[in-house]
Design a protein around this motif. Structure first.
Motif, PDB file in Angstrom:
ATOM      1  N   UNK A  98       0.836  -1.200   0.000  1.00 52.45           N
ATOM      2  CA  UNK A  98       0.000   0.000   0.000  1.00 52.45           C
ATOM      3  C   UNK A  98       0.861   1.236   0.000  1.00 52.45           C
ATOM      4  N   UNK A  99       0.241   2.380  -0.227  1.00 54.31           N
ATOM      5  CA  UNK A  99       1.030   3.610  -0.277  1.00 54.31           C
ATOM      6  C   UNK A  99       0.243   4.796   0.249  1.00 54.31           C
ATOM      7  N   UNK A 100       1.000   5.838   0.602  1.00 50.05           N
ATOM      8  CA  UNK A 100       0.396   7.121   0.966  1.00 50.05           C
ATOM      9  C   UNK A 100       0.910   8.138  -0.045  1.00 50.05           C
ATOM     10  N   UNK A 118       1.387   7.057 -11.765  1.00 49.94           N
ATOM     11  CA  UNK A 118       1.351   6.119 -12.899  1.00 49.94           C
ATOM     12  C   UNK A 118       2.081   4.821 -12.533  1.00 49.94           C
ATOM     13  N   UNK A 119       3.254   4.967 -11.878  1.00 53.72           N
ATOM     14  CA  UNK A 119       3.989   3.776 -11.426  1.00 53.72           C
ATOM     15  C   UNK A 119       3.139   2.949 -10.465  1.00 53.72           C
ATOM     16  N   UNK A 120       2.465   3.645  -9.531  1.00 56.54           N
ATOM     17  CA  UNK A 120       1.648   2.939  -8.534  1.00 56.54           C
ATOM     18  C   UNK A 120       0.468   2.235  -9.205  1.00 56.54           C
ATOM     19  N   UNK A 121      -0.111   2.877 -10.233  1.00 54.02           N
ATOM     20  CA  UNK A 121      -1.192   2.229 -10.987  1.00 54.02           C
ATOM     21  C   UNK A 121      -0.678   0.972 -11.674  1.00 54.02           C
ATOM     22  N   UNK A 122       0.510   1.086 -12.300  1.00 54.71           N
ATOM     23  CA  UNK A 122       1.098  -0.074 -12.990  1.00 54.71           C
ATOM     24  C   UNK A 122       1.351  -1.221 -12.014  1.00 54.71           C
ATOM     25  N   UNK A 123       1.765  -0.864 -10.784  1.00 58.88           N
ATOM     26  CA  UNK A 123       2.063  -1.889  -9.771  1.00 58.88           C
ATOM     27  C   UNK A 123       0.814  -2.316  -9.001  1.00 58.88           C
ATOM     28  N   UNK A 124      -0.334  -1.685  -9.312  1.00 57.03           N
ATOM     29  CA  UNK A 124      -1.616  -1.990  -8.660  1.00 57.03           C
ATOM     30  C   UNK A 124      -1.515  -1.898  -7.136  1.00 57.03           C
ATOM     31  N   UNK A 125      -0.949  -0.796  -6.665  1.00 59.23           N
ATOM     32  CA  UNK A 125      -0.774  -0.576  -5.229  1.00 59.23           C
ATOM     33  C   UNK A 125      -1.938   0.269  -4.696  1.00 59.23           C
ATOM     34  N   UNK A 126      -2.603  -0.229  -3.653  1.00 60.15           N
ATOM     35  CA  UNK A 126      -3.688   0.527  -3.019  1.00 60.15           C
ATOM     36  C   UNK A 126      -3.090   1.744  -2.305  1.00 60.15           C
ATOM     37  N   UNK A 127      -3.808   2.874  -2.359  1.00 55.11           N
ATOM     38  CA  UNK A 127      -3.266   4.100  -1.770  1.00 55.11           C
ATOM     39  C   UNK A 127      -4.312   4.871  -0.985  1.00 55.11           C
ATOM     40  N   UNK A 128      -3.818   5.647  -0.005  1.00 55.50           N
ATOM     41  CA  UNK A 128      -4.643   6.708   0.562  1.00 55.50           C
ATOM     42  C   UNK A 128      -3.941   8.019   0.218  1.00 55.50           C
TER      43      UNK A 128
END
Length: 697
Positions: A98-100, A118-128
């Protein structure tokens, strides 16, 4: 062993100066990990421990630390924001669950935020989302929320509303509980009161609370039907729905506050625990075959499975080489033997440590979900899979972007050469986006990286950490020469000076070859005018001359030599005589065959926001670029072009200026093309000056 549902592996990422490192410091203070908060602007932040980070006030390498909040273990990675170090963000996202995402309350969604998102979308990381710096002049929480929707194409779920703005910002209203959290002016995070919603905010709170619940209940049909019938779900049920939607990336819970002023940080820690996934809730890492293709299997996150881990970072510090690993399956115990599936070699685990920035705590075992470092591993590089020797597997490897800029360096003294070689080897192991090669023609060492700042930092590290003083110059463009005309010619080598003489006569044809063929030689001599045993010597003579062309001394490409006649002397002819004849023939004929300077053309791929497409295309045209393709995307356009390498130096700076820092590009060698006359004249003149200087020396 620890309950995996209590684990949160999270990263903090954002644009430069949005407050990532400050937010991390506040997390560490609130969780009791540190007792004195360090500030970035004082060069005292815990996770910014490199000299270069403390001086420049930026994060250069990702730092890992572990802390605890409400019985949950948080493994936090503070990542860099500068575009030259996105490799650190990319590889951190690869191993996080996950990420903030931190955004500046006044700056909003800034360029590098887009890249990281975009990187986080590619890695499919959930974020707040945490909208920081709400105490700043011009800060506007709801404006940033709108930007997140428009610029990132994301769906922010507003969870709190700010009380007051700019210097009057005092706290937040939690929409779910309808409670106001108000901090006093002491700047201490624990000094807050829980009050009722201010009268002037009640209407706005109800409006946003309704939107929040409507969005959340879409995650559960039964709860949604009950809500539509007039039954408001319990806060626990709403939280369950928010957690589900966050993990599916349907929306991103969005908060606000001021990390520097210690306002709103506890709420973020609660959100990390409540809504971000534990290691078992994330899509498992795929396993691959020997070719790197997915084989359909996955690394299930469980302590019962066989050991599987990914090395995602190598760091060399005062205690020796550290290999950071994320354990996906199984357990790792001190003294255990593990296999590096990339090298096929096994290693015994000596020391294992839990990292807190550049400090470490010795541990004797670790398990699935942990992010730890192993001391003193050999031959392990970023992206290698570590596993059980009896059950070899390969995790999906990391893919790193190619460097976009290079500089030539030489050590200032001879003693520095050996030190430089060792130091550069360590830097390459630490940073896969940093490459090095030698220029055989000049003897220079060429350093390649992601941008001018990236290489500037590397040169600085070589100087300070390893004591290597360097002369830094400009890299030379690898020009080449070729010919444009077909010439039939004859050359005789004849030498008589007492004793046996030398004789060799060749009739030959020199013509332009196919692009990419280099040098080709063939003989069609019939009747034995030139004996076959001399053919290799003639070919060797011509080939030996290809390293230096007639125009400016650059290597020659794509020349076809055909031997069709000649003559020899029964006594005076020899292989040496015919080799000398071929060399003389090359010098005689090449200037007559329409020699031409050719330059390397790069395949350039530029990403730019839509509103800068015209500027970018215009600039590429000015750089003698040939636009090949233009593809529209969600947040911008990709422009593909062929551009001469000589025109690309300094391009990254121009592109960032032109696109307000939002543009990116990559380039790789494509082919050689003839230089325009004006460029050719300049290069030839420069080479003559260089040769004249060398001859004077």
């Amino acid at each position: 062993m620890t309950d995996l549902s209590k684990y949160r592996n999270i990263g903090i990422f954002a644009h430069v100066d949005a407050g990532k490192t400050t937010t991390t410091e506040r997390f560490l203070k609130l969780t009791g990990k540190i007792h004195k908060t360090g500030e970035v602007h004082d060069g005292a932040a815990t996770t910014d421990f490199m000299e270069q980070e403390q001086e420049r006030g930026i994060t250069i390498q990702s730092a890992a630390t572990t802390c605890y909040w409400k019985d949950h273990r948080l493994n936090i990675i503070d990542t860099p924001g500068h575009v030259d170090f996105t490799i650190e963000v990319y590889r951190s996202l690869k191993v996080l669950d996950g990420g903030v995402g931190v955004f500046c309350g006044s700056g909003g969604v800034e360029p590098q935020s887009e890249t990281n998102w975009r990187y986080a979308n590619d890695s499919e990381v959930a974020r707040i989302i945490f909208v920081n710096k709400l105490d700043r002049i011009g800060a506007d929480f709801l404006r940033v929320v709108t930007q997140v929707k428009k610029v990132l194409g994301a769906n922010p779920l507003v969870m709190v509303l700010p009380i007051g703005t700019e210097e009057d910002f005092v706290g937040v209203v939690d929409l779910l509980t309808r409670k106001a959290f108000i901090w006093d002016d002491t700047g201490l995070p624990e000094n807050f009161e829980v009050k009722d919603v201010p009268e002037d905010m009640k209407e706005q709170v109800e409006e946003y609370r309704e939107k929040l619940i409507e969005t959340a209940v879409e995650q559960d049909d039964d709860i949604m039907m009950a809500y539509m019938d007039g039954d408001e779900p319990s806060i626990e049920d709403i939280k369950l729905c928010i957690r589900r939607g966050t993990n599916k990336l349907d929306f991103f819970p969005t908060y606000c506050g001021s990390a520097f002023k210690n306002k709103g940080v506890q709420v973020i820690l609660d959100a990390i625990v409540d809504y971000l996934p534990d290691p078992t809730e994330v899509k498992p890492q795929p396993l691959t075959d020997d070719e790197g293709e997915p084989n359909g299997e996955v690394a299930i996150v469980s302590t019962e499975e066989t050991f599987k881990a990914l090395a995602f970072k190598i760091m060399d510090d005062r205690f020796g080489a550290l290999t950071f690993i994320r354990i996906y399956s199984g357990k790792l115990v001190k003294g255990m033997t593990i296999l590096n599936s990339y090298t096929g070699k096994t290693e015994r685990i000596g020391r294992m440590v839990e990292m807190h920035a550049d400090d470490r705590n010795e541990i004797s075992e670790a398990q699935a979900g942990d992010i730890i470092a192993i001391v003193g591993m050999k031959n392990v590089q970023t992206g290698h899979t570590l596993c059980d020797p009896k059950h070899p597997v390969t995790l999906e490897p990391m893919v790193f972007p190619d460097p976009v800029i290079s500089i030539a360096v030489t050590p200032k003294d001879k003693s520095g050469a050996e030190k430089m070689g060792i130091a550069i080897g360590k830097l390459i192991a630490e940073d896969p986006s940093f490459r090095v090669e030698s220029d055989e023609e000049t003897g220079d060492t060429i350093l390649k990286g992601m941008g001018e700042l990236h290489l500037d930092i590397k040169v600085d590290i070589l100087k300070r950490t390893y004591g290597v003083e360097l002369n830094v110059g400009q890299p030379q463009v690898a020009y080449r020469e070729t010919i444009t005309q077909e010439i039939d010619d004859s050359y005789t080598h004849k030498k008589q000076s007492g004793g046996s003489g030398q004789f060799g006569k060749i009739d030959y044809r020199i013509k332009p070859g196919e692009a990419g063929t280099g040098f080709t030689f063939k003989s069609i001599v019939v009747g034995g005018n030139v004996p076959k045993e001399f053919f290799p010597a003639i070919e060797k003579g011509f080939r030996g001359m290809m390293g230096e062309g007639p125009l400016a001394g650059f290597p020659v490409l794509d020349v076809n030599v055909e031997l069709y006649d000649g003559s020899y002397h029964a006594v005076d002819s020899s292989a040496v005589a015919f080799e000398i004849a071929a060399k003389g023939a090359f010098r005689q004929t090449m200037p007559k065959a329409g020699p031409q300077l050719i330059e390397p053309i790069m395949n350039v791929d530029v990403f730019t926001p839509d509103d800068h497409v015209g500027d970018v295309i215009g600039d590429l045209n000015r750089r003698r670029g040939m636009i090949k393709d233009q593809v529209a995307g969600v947040s911008g356009a990709r422009i593909k072009a062929d551009v001469p390498l000589s025109e690309m130096f300094g391009y990254i700076g121009t592109l960032r200026t032109m696109t307000s820092g939002r543009g990116q590009f990559s380039m790789e060698f494509s082919h050689y093309m003839p230089c325009p006359a004006n460029v050719s004249e300049e290069v030839i003149a420069a080479q003559k000056v260089k040769k004249a200087k060398k001859s004077k020396k």
